[in-house]
Motif scaffolding. Structure first.
Motif, mmCIF file in Angstrom:
data_model
loop_
_atom_site.group_PDB
_atom_site.id
_atom_site.type_symbol
_atom_site.label_atom_id
_atom_site.label_comp_id
_atom_site.label_asym_id
_atom_site.label_seq_id
_atom_site.Cartn_x
_atom_site.Cartn_y
_atom_site.Cartn_z
ATOM 1 N N ILE A 1 50.210 82.438 59.711
ATOM 2 C CA ILE A 1 51.659 82.515 59.512
ATOM 3 C C ILE A 1 52.158 81.183 58.984
ATOM 4 O O ILE A 1 51.846 80.127 59.522
ATOM 5 C CB ILE A 1 52.399 82.879 60.823
ATOM 6 N N LYS A 2 52.937 81.260 57.892
ATOM 7 C CA LYS A 2 53.551 80.049 57.342
ATOM 8 C C LYS A 2 55.062 80.151 57.529
ATOM 9 O O LYS A 2 55.666 81.190 57.228
ATOM 10 C CB LYS A 2 53.204 79.908 55.853
ATOM 11 N N ILE A 3 55.665 79.078 58.058
ATOM 12 C CA ILE A 3 57.128 79.056 58.191
ATOM 13 C C ILE A 3 57.706 77.937 57.333
ATOM 14 O O ILE A 3 57.096 76.889 57.160
ATOM 15 C CB ILE A 3 57.605 78.894 59.648
ATOM 16 N N GLY A 4 58.903 78.194 56.829
ATOM 17 C CA GLY A 4 59.568 77.240 55.944
ATOM 18 C C GLY A 4 60.624 76.411 56.643
ATOM 19 O O GLY A 4 60.887 76.569 57.839
ATOM 20 N N GLY A 5 61.239 75.552 55.858
ATOM 21 C CA GLY A 5 62.189 74.570 56.355
ATOM 22 C C GLY A 5 63.408 75.143 57.041
ATOM 23 O O GLY A 5 63.918 74.562 57.996
ATOM 24 N N ASN A 6 63.886 76.308 56.569
ATOM 25 C CA ASN A 6 65.120 76.843 57.146
ATOM 26 C C ASN A 6 64.933 77.312 58.587
ATOM 27 O O ASN A 6 65.880 77.328 59.357
ATOM 28 C CB ASN A 6 65.669 77.992 56.283
#
Length: 261
Positions: free
Chosen positions: A10-15
């Protein structure tokens, strides 16, 4: 041949990272994923905020960050330090035995400094090699690796590396030993026909539709490298890829975009 065990990357972004309550909810969902898992996080907005506070001017080209020496120092401090360790600590509180890594740790992700004919990206790395055997050992021992967007060149130089690409390259490498599902989680419910309309989710994206929407300009900027990574991953053994809000991790009926060749 023995059946491969499932692995969720799982990759999560800045927001998500920049919103403490959203991050808390995501990590709660992530901790409940059964079986083997890996987390990859970006953090560009936090790095940009810190850079501006000390007088640096962040530069982006086509959704990719230019990283000079001072910006690299900020990226390492924020990504590998503050964000990574905060996530690991919160996962430990959720009974998930997480361990935080940059690519330099255990020589897990080796990169080469980007060599572009017209653009000097600075200290930006393109992934060359994943230490699959060490990662397999960690994962098989119930360690949950948490990767930030910093790699190294094996010559002592840290490099800023696109987190979407890291997730993709990890998924490709680990698909040799696991059945890999790659999930890109961000603040939207999926890839959208209209970036201003959250109800315009594209349920299934293939290469033909991607090409058409790029030509029309409906898909642009940071979504282009993300989708390029997705199609590359599928062509190299990754089982399944989804893009959407992190609600999709716990709700199988949640709206999202499934990527297929």
């Amino acid at each position: 041949m023995e059946n491969k065990k499932p692995l969720s990357i799982i990759k999560i972004g800045g927001n998500i990272i920049d919103n403490p309550s959203e991050l808390k909810q995501f990590l709660n969902d992530f901790s409940k994923i059964e079986g083997h898992k890996v987390l990859v996080h970006g953090g560009g907005k936090s790095a940009t905020k810190m850079a501006k506070s000390i007088g640096l001017v962040p530069q982006m080209i086509d959704g990719r960050r230019i990283t000079d020496a001072p910006m690299l120092e900020v990226a390492v401090m924020i990504y590998a330090g503050q964000i990574n360790k905060n996530i690991v600590a919160q996962l430990q509180a959720l009974e998930t035995n997480a361990m935080g890594f940059s690519g330099a740790d255990g020589n897990l992700i080796q990169s080469v400094k980007r060599n572009h004919p017209t653009i000097d990206y600075g200290f930006v790395g393109d992934v060359q090699k994943i230490n699959t055997s060490l990662l397999e050992t960690l994962i098989s021992n119930e360690i949950v690796p948490v990767f930030c967007a910093i790699t190294h060149d094996k010559n002592g130089q840290l490099l800023n590396t696109n987190a979407d690409t890291i997730a993709s390259e990890l998924a490709i490498a680990l698909s040799a030993v696991f059945e890999v599902t790659l999930n890109y989680c961000f603040e939207k419910p999926g890839v959208l026909y209209d970036s201003e309309d959250d109800s315009s989710v594209i349920p299934t994206m293939d290469t033909a539709l991607y090409s058409e929407l790029k030509t029309k300009g409906a898909i642009h900027s940071g979504m282009i490298p993300k989708l390029d990574n997705c199609f590359n991953s599928l062509s190299k053994g990754v089982q399944k890829i989804r893009i959407g809000h992190h609600q999709m991790l716990q709700n199988t009926n949640s709206v999202c975009t499934t990527i297929q060749l």
